[in-house]
Design a protein around this motif. Structure first.
Motif, PDB file in Angstrom:
ATOM      1  N   GLN A 285       0.699  -1.230  -0.092  1.00 16.62           N
ATOM      2  CA  GLN A 285       0.016   0.120  -0.156  1.00 16.62           C
ATOM      3  C   GLN A 285       0.944   1.358  -0.050  1.00 16.62           C
ATOM      4  OE1 GLN A 285      -3.006   0.136   3.155  1.00 16.62           O
ATOM      5  NE2 GLN A 285      -4.070  -1.256   2.060  1.00 16.62           N
ATOM      6  N   GLY A 286       0.866   1.926  -1.179  1.00 19.15           N
ATOM      7  CA  GLY A 286       1.887   3.065  -1.236  1.00 19.15           C
ATOM      8  C   GLY A 286       1.151   4.196  -1.771  1.00 19.15           C
ATOM      9  N   THR A 287       1.367   5.233  -0.889  1.00 18.64           N
ATOM     10  CA  THR A 287       0.531   6.593  -1.026  1.00 18.64           C
ATOM     11  C   THR A 287       1.308   7.702  -1.301  1.00 18.64           C
ATOM     12  OG1 THR A 287      -1.066   5.759   0.411  1.00 18.64           O
ATOM     13  CG2 THR A 287      -1.014   8.232   0.218  1.00 18.64           C
ATOM     14  N   ALA A 288       1.183   8.317  -2.302  1.00 23.11           N
ATOM     15  CA  ALA A 288       1.992   9.846  -2.628  1.00 23.11           C
ATOM     16  C   ALA A 288       1.383  10.858  -1.783  1.00 23.11           C
ATOM     17  CB  ALA A 288       1.829  10.116  -3.923  1.00 23.11           C
ATOM     18  N   GLU A 289       2.088  11.094  -0.504  1.00 21.72           N
ATOM     19  CA  GLU A 289       1.610  12.277   0.245  1.00 21.72           C
ATOM     20  C   GLU A 289       1.449  13.764  -0.224  1.00 21.72           C
ATOM     21  OE1 GLU A 289      -0.101  11.665   3.022  1.00 21.72           O
ATOM     22  OE2 GLU A 289       0.459   9.334   3.307  1.00 21.72           O
ATOM     23  N   ALA A 290       2.767  13.831  -0.838  1.00 22.30           N
ATOM     24  CA  ALA A 290       3.066  15.279  -1.383  1.00 22.30           C
ATOM     25  C   ALA A 290       3.279  15.154  -2.813  1.00 22.30           C
ATOM     26  CB  ALA A 290       4.301  15.758  -0.782  1.00 22.30           C
ATOM     27  N   THR A 291       4.051  14.426  -3.206  1.00 22.33           N
ATOM     28  CA  THR A 291       4.138  14.510  -4.663  1.00 22.33           C
ATOM     29  C   THR A 291       4.163  12.932  -5.285  1.00 22.33           C
ATOM     30  OG1 THR A 291       6.575  14.434  -4.300  1.00 22.33           O
ATOM     31  CG2 THR A 291       5.726  16.391  -5.017  1.00 22.33           C
ATOM     32  N   PRO A 292       3.530  12.739  -6.639  1.00 20.30           N
ATOM     33  CA  PRO A 292       3.549  11.548  -7.060  1.00 20.30           C
ATOM     34  C   PRO A 292       5.048  10.637  -7.277  1.00 20.30           C
ATOM     35  CG  PRO A 292       2.099  12.750  -8.106  1.00 20.30           C
ATOM     36  CD  PRO A 292       2.969  13.869  -7.193  1.00 20.30           C
ATOM     37  N   PHE A 293       5.029   9.584  -7.081  1.00 19.71           N
ATOM     38  CA  PHE A 293       6.589   8.822  -7.031  1.00 19.71           C
ATOM     39  C   PHE A 293       6.478   7.920  -8.425  1.00 19.71           C
ATOM     40  CE2 PHE A 293       4.586   4.663  -5.698  1.00 19.71           C
ATOM     41  CZ  PHE A 293       3.356   5.199  -5.048  1.00 19.71           C
ATOM     42  N   ASP A 294       7.743   7.718  -8.834  1.00 18.72           N
ATOM     43  CA  ASP A 294       7.801   7.143 -10.062  1.00 18.72           C
ATOM     44  C   ASP A 294       8.355   5.453  -9.834  1.00 18.72           C
ATOM     45  OD1 ASP A 294      10.657   6.878  -9.657  1.00 18.72           O
ATOM     46  OD2 ASP A 294      10.793   8.844 -10.744  1.00 18.72           O
ATOM     47  N   ARG A 295       8.444   5.078 -10.852  1.00 18.78           N
ATOM     48  CA  ARG A 295       8.472   3.349 -10.769  1.00 18.78           C
ATOM     49  C   ARG A 295       9.986   3.101 -10.079  1.00 18.78           C
ATOM     50  NH1 ARG A 295       6.127  -0.424 -14.122  1.00 18.78           N
ATOM     51  NH2 ARG A 295       6.991  -2.563 -13.527  1.00 18.78           N
ATOM     52  N   LYS A 296      11.125   3.784 -10.288  1.00 20.33           N
ATOM     53  CA  LYS A 296      12.307   3.761  -9.705  1.00 20.33           C
ATOM     54  C   LYS A 296      12.115   4.065  -8.116  1.00 20.33           C
ATOM     55  CE  LYS A 296      16.824   5.889 -10.178  1.00 20.33           C
ATOM     56  NZ  LYS A 296      16.906   7.273  -9.725  1.00 20.33           N
ATOM     57  N   GLU A 297      11.497   4.951  -7.820  1.00 20.90           N
ATOM     58  CA  GLU A 297      11.405   5.162  -6.379  1.00 20.90           C
ATOM     59  C   GLU A 297      10.543   4.009  -5.859  1.00 20.90           C
ATOM     60  OE1 GLU A 297      11.242   9.875  -5.876  1.00 20.90           O
ATOM     61  OE2 GLU A 297       9.576   9.062  -6.945  1.00 20.90           O
ATOM     62  N   LEU A 298       9.575   3.725  -6.303  1.00 22.26           N
ATOM     63  CA  LEU A 298       8.757   2.421  -6.021  1.00 22.26           C
ATOM     64  C   LEU A 298       9.500   0.886  -5.678  1.00 22.26           C
ATOM     65  CD1 LEU A 298       5.881   1.209  -5.371  1.00 22.26           C
ATOM     66  CD2 LEU A 298       5.695   1.008  -7.931  1.00 22.26           C
ATOM     67  N   ASN A 299      10.376   0.964  -6.730  1.00 19.44           N
ATOM     68  CA  ASN A 299      11.473  -0.144  -6.535  1.00 19.44           C
ATOM     69  C   ASN A 299      12.084   0.103  -5.436  1.00 19.44           C
ATOM     70  OD1 ASN A 299      10.384  -1.905  -8.582  1.00 19.44           O
ATOM     71  ND2 ASN A 299      11.601  -0.493 -10.197  1.00 19.44           N
ATOM     72  N   ALA A 300      12.956   1.106  -5.016  1.00 21.21           N
ATOM     73  CA  ALA A 300      13.601   1.302  -3.977  1.00 21.21           C
ATOM     74  C   ALA A 300      12.913   1.131  -2.856  1.00 21.21           C
ATOM     75  CB  ALA A 300      14.066   2.698  -4.145  1.00 21.21           C
ATOM     76  N   LEU A 301      11.511   1.429  -2.645  1.00 24.79           N
ATOM     77  CA  LEU A 301      11.110   1.103  -1.473  1.00 24.79           C
ATOM     78  C   LEU A 301      10.829  -0.173  -1.302  1.00 24.79           C
ATOM     79  CD1 LEU A 301       8.480   4.302  -1.594  1.00 24.79           C
ATOM     80  CD2 LEU A 301      10.301   3.909  -0.084  1.00 24.79           C
ATOM     81  N   LEU A 302      10.217  -0.836  -2.412  1.00 21.52           N
ATOM     82  CA  LEU A 302       9.888  -2.269  -2.301  1.00 21.52           C
ATOM     83  C   LEU A 302      11.288  -3.003  -1.949  1.00 21.52           C
ATOM     84  CD1 LEU A 302       7.970  -2.665  -5.190  1.00 21.52           C
ATOM     85  CD2 LEU A 302       6.914  -3.020  -3.123  1.00 21.52           C
ATOM     86  N   ASP A 303      12.396  -2.671  -2.286  1.00 27.56           N
ATOM     87  CA  ASP A 303      13.828  -3.396  -1.897  1.00 27.56           C
ATOM     88  C   ASP A 303      14.028  -3.423  -0.280  1.00 27.56           C
ATOM     89  OD1 ASP A 303      14.109  -3.909  -4.489  1.00 27.56           O
ATOM     90  OD2 ASP A 303      15.613  -2.362  -4.745  1.00 27.56           O
ATOM     91  N   LEU A 304      13.737  -2.032   0.128  1.00 26.73           N
ATOM     92  CA  LEU A 304      14.057  -1.875   1.744  1.00 26.73           C
ATOM     93  C   LEU A 304      12.876  -2.491   2.454  1.00 26.73           C
ATOM     94  CD1 LEU A 304      14.214   2.037   2.360  1.00 26.73           C
ATOM     95  CD2 LEU A 304      15.889   0.366   2.707  1.00 26.73           C
ATOM     96  N   ALA A 305      11.725  -2.550   1.871  1.00 24.83           N
ATOM     97  CA  ALA A 305      10.555  -3.141   2.619  1.00 24.83           C
ATOM     98  C   ALA A 305      10.836  -4.782   2.701  1.00 24.83           C
ATOM     99  CB  ALA A 305       9.229  -2.987   2.047  1.00 24.83           C
ATOM    100  N   THR A 306      11.235  -5.421   1.794  1.00 31.41           N
ATOM    101  CA  THR A 306      11.695  -6.794   1.576  1.00 31.41           C
ATOM    102  C   THR A 306      12.684  -7.211   2.630  1.00 31.41           C
ATOM    103  OG1 THR A 306      10.813  -6.570  -0.689  1.00 31.41           O
ATOM    104  CG2 THR A 306      11.872  -8.570   0.011  1.00 31.41           C
TER     105      THR A 306
END
Lengths: 245, 245, 245, 245, 245, 245
Positions: free
Chosen positions: D204-225
């Motif tokens: 569940q990802g939410t852009a609080e301030a600015t929309p995020f791109d695929r690269k940022e999404l991937n970085a977040l998924l790596d961290l979370a995993t």
């Protein structure tokens, strides 16, 4: 045809109206239409609801409720169920509209009068008894406000009187002021609210079993007008007596 | 006198009834009385409420609601406020009673039909449009139940048709089918529900500003009866078309 | 593989967006994604909630609801049950967040826009249709406010466009824009909200039956991004037409 | 970059899990992620909700709540307000779905397990701490049910382990396990629920301030995993200890 | 006679009071009376409820609640049921009154302190543990307010200390500080709240099975007075330690 | 010292108990303690709540409520507010416990009696008047059930009588049966429920202003015991009269 309780079709049940039934309320009445008993209080407060502030006009509203064992079998309290039922809402709104029909908001000034009509015992016609009794409580509350100068001098907030009665067709016969047993058996059921000069404030007719035609409607309206005239006379007589605080 | 929208006093607004507006409901209609648009669905379920079980009789009930922005200024959702207002309750009950007046419970058998009337756009007369549209949805739902043999053969659950219209006195003139602007200015306001053969199911007249006399009441009833007759003809015509599932 | 309704895996259902569906609302849209139909209105009011007063910033919020018979079997009204369910809350919040992502609060000034998304007919993807339609209603409401000078000159409150689509894995195949039957059978279900320039506003993926791995997630994100791009084009096209009040 | 509390971007806060914190519940845990403390209990009852009776399958559900002063300023109790807020609903549903993802309903048999997650102190990440702790309480409750033969022999109701962590982008840097101060400042915020073998249950990802791109999404998924893998190890270690009733 | 847990009739269960259990609240305590554990927080806010504004006087109130699985079988959450039960209301009111008995409203100034008492584990005597613990949290909150100059110099808002204990007659023997098993079997049950100087703030005795006479009442009051004296000593000792923020 | 209304400290207000005040209820009483008037009805239904089914034992419960204008200023209806206040809950529970203290559940058999106590006019002591009146209504309802053979022959469901009175310390003097003005000024306030043979069912003492010592408590208990003895005599006398249906 003789009715269950021996009345003629155009006869009201015995009506009693006791004023001053509460030491706290500005107006209070215990009214009975036969075995139907309703306790009506009128509460005056200075000020009006927010949406009316600054208008120079007053407001009148009503709340109706039945005590849980006012009926033959005990009903749940609406406070316990956490919500007000449709019938209660509908009757509260009817009582409020009926009384507002004889109020001059400007003359009342920015004051609010709330009519509480609590049914202590029900035997048909609770809403019509409530309206008829609430009018008397309202009249006493208006007098109270006039004495305390809450209401400006020289203008009467009450523009007339109001009373109500039920009528219905039972076994093909139009009857005045139905008791519970008649009400249950009625093919058509109507509540009529009239001013003291015989005009209509509310006419609510419902075909319970079979639709009704214009002729039946006319017969019911004739009966109701007669009943309201009698009730208006009783109200006048009761209000003629001085009420000592 | 010419009305706001150019109609004569005894003229209905343009009426449209679109059947089959939902792919899920057993009956569904989008009805418009001028700018008033109500979406009516009829939902059939086998079985009846607990208090009616084993009676061999069916049940019909209705729920009315306005979308928050169906009106000129947005209103709060009743689901958000956590309770249903008095007006909503009152109208839901009126719609239910009106439709039950043309139902033969025995012929319906132990089935329940719920009519949902959701106002998409309001411009006066939402309750009368709802009743008129709900009847058509109900008729489609009954046909559906008959085709699926939920309803026993050889007996028609519908004993007639039902439609409704508002009437009122504006600037002293009795008018048929009030739009919102007229409704706000009306001295007296009446909703009348009639069967297709011209008898009354409900008559609800309210003096908004000044009490009305018998003559005014008669004029309003005449107008309403005429309006309902026209609406019944439109209902018949609309239902004559075959609806393909 | 051919889908239930003959689409290819990466194909949207037919999308229609009708603007100006309400005469009252400042923006209004009837959007359909196949058989899913959502009525979206945008209501503008001057002023903001109390906690935001004096900030010079506006507010945008949303309420989602399903009509009782928008689904295959009738659901209870939340107003009748007296409380809003978790799913309704969740979707209302999602729609609000999605639209706020493209709002410049300062440019909007102290005005509030409420988006009401009422599902008239449901066949999967109601929340994504709601977001996509609500954006168009919002854009019309913002234009309305600009014309009436509610919004200050020279600064655009909308910073971009926003649309949404569902994706899911059914029988091992990633599919775009699930209809109800597909949704029920999906092993994984994801709702994706994108801006018109292809960035993410919300990504909500749920393993319904079995957890999903990174490769499946990537396939779903690819599909969704493509779908949102198509929807953004449709929004642009629809908004290009001048809407006459 | 150094974080507020001195951690590196990919570092979890100190995690503690105390089992057996309640003498009544079949499973109970006090979990802390830094200053966030959640009390999780698992309650086993024989039988399932009505809609599931006779299916031979069990049910798992969850309720999340914050104590009024778990936060920096006191919040109203939802029991006093008389309704549950959208956020509470949303998180309760998320916790329930997350745990059901590792339950074999057939193996559980017709038993229900309710997870109560009450936040005693909040400092960001309450929902992810709740899921991670609730899993341990659930595992203890399942063992309890197995010992008492409520669950049939030879089949394990738990098909895996589940844990959750938040990630977000703060000042352009992707961070693991946000504390409250970081959460408030995050441009993008994501909660990820993983099974012990590294697959996704919820994203569940939410852009609080600015929309995020695929690269940022991937970085977040790596961290979370990575974070979830660490949490799974802690869960395993904690559960390895024998709990004496 | 030996009690279930080996105590003598006039013996308290082990009492522990941990201060500073929350990093957010101005005062916070985890208190245990044997296996009964209650988490008490005191929240200070400037200002008072509307009905007290401008009086120069403060206000103290309390809310009590049980976590769903604080008891042997799980209870429904009151937030989910949408209303607070009578027992919860009654205990919240008792705690509030008990603490107000030792507050000088004038000295407190226009500040409000809310005590939240959440039962984490219940084994009888939850309300008496709550009062005893809440007093300590209140004392810390008052100190906090004094340090921050919210409370005027030179006047102590606390006029004394307050503690509470249950007593009851089990199998004819008066016992101090009943655990759950004793409470269930008690013929008479009494909760007594005392100030540190041995006077009564509340005395609530209830005949569960058989009415009690004056002699039994006196024996219970003697036991309770002794118990409260012991609890007051524990409170004093605990508060003597300096709490570092 | 002379009291506001001229009574001596140990004097009750005039007490009247009218039986048979409702034609519907199985027992009904209008009781007055001076200007406090409470309408009590007892409703008998066959069967017991679900949790008691099959036990062979009956149940007695009570609901207390104040009419909106029973007090000096009008209070909101709890049905309109949608929830029952803490005070109402507390008193309803007290009345129920008090009456259950004199009921032999086995002798009552699986029947339920609900006592409704509605305050028509309040002037202090409404809960004690309610208990005292409800006992008489209960006795009549039990007789009614015995006559109709709902209750098995040869065993009396009532094991005694019960009455209640308030006492308090005003200006340092212990007074019996406080009226509203005295109640407001009382330093200590106590409600005592006794059986006819002088034992205690409930003792609820509250220090309103200053804590009270053992000597004061004893003085209040002496007064209350005397008052309850008088009330028991009045109950006996009133019940001695035959009530004709």
């Amino acid at each position: 045809m003789s009715r269950i309780d021996g009345r003629t079709p155009e006869q009201l049940r015995p009506v009693t109206i006791e004023r001053g039934w509460s030491k706290h309320a500005e107006g209070s009445v215990l009214i009975s239409f036969g075995d139907t008993k309703v306790f009506c209080t009128a509460s005056v407060t200075e000020g009006v609801p927010r949406w009316r502030k600054g208008s120079g006009e007053g407001w009148v509203t009503a709340e109706y409720s039945m005590l849980p064992r006012s009926t033959n079998t005990r009903g749940d309290r609406e406070s316990v169920r956490g919500k007000i039922g449709g019938r209660t809402h509908e009757i509260s709104r009817l009582i409020g509209r009926s009384l507002r029909a004889v109020i001059d908001y400007k003359a009342l000034g920015e004051n609010t009068i709330v009519l509480d009509c609590d049914v202590l015992q029900a035997d048909g016609g609770t809403r019509t008894a409530a309206i008829t009794g609430a009018y008397v409580a309202l009249a006493d509350a208006v007098s109270w406000a006039q004495k305390r100068k809450l209401v400006k001098h020289g203008r009467q907030p009450l523009t007339g009187t109001v009373s109500a009665v039920s009528v219905g067709i039972v076994d093909g016969t139009p009857l005045l002021d139905l008791c519970y047993e008649e009400d249950v058996r009625a093919e058509t059921d109507m509540n009529v609210v009239c001013t003291g000069d015989g005009r209509f404030v509310e006419v609510q007719g419902t075909a319970e079993a079979t639709p009704f035609d214009r002729k039946e409607l006319n017969a019911l309206l004739d009966l109701a007008t007669g009943g309201c005239t009698e009730l208006a006379a009783i109200q006048r007589e009761v209000l003629a007596a001085v009420l000592t605080d």
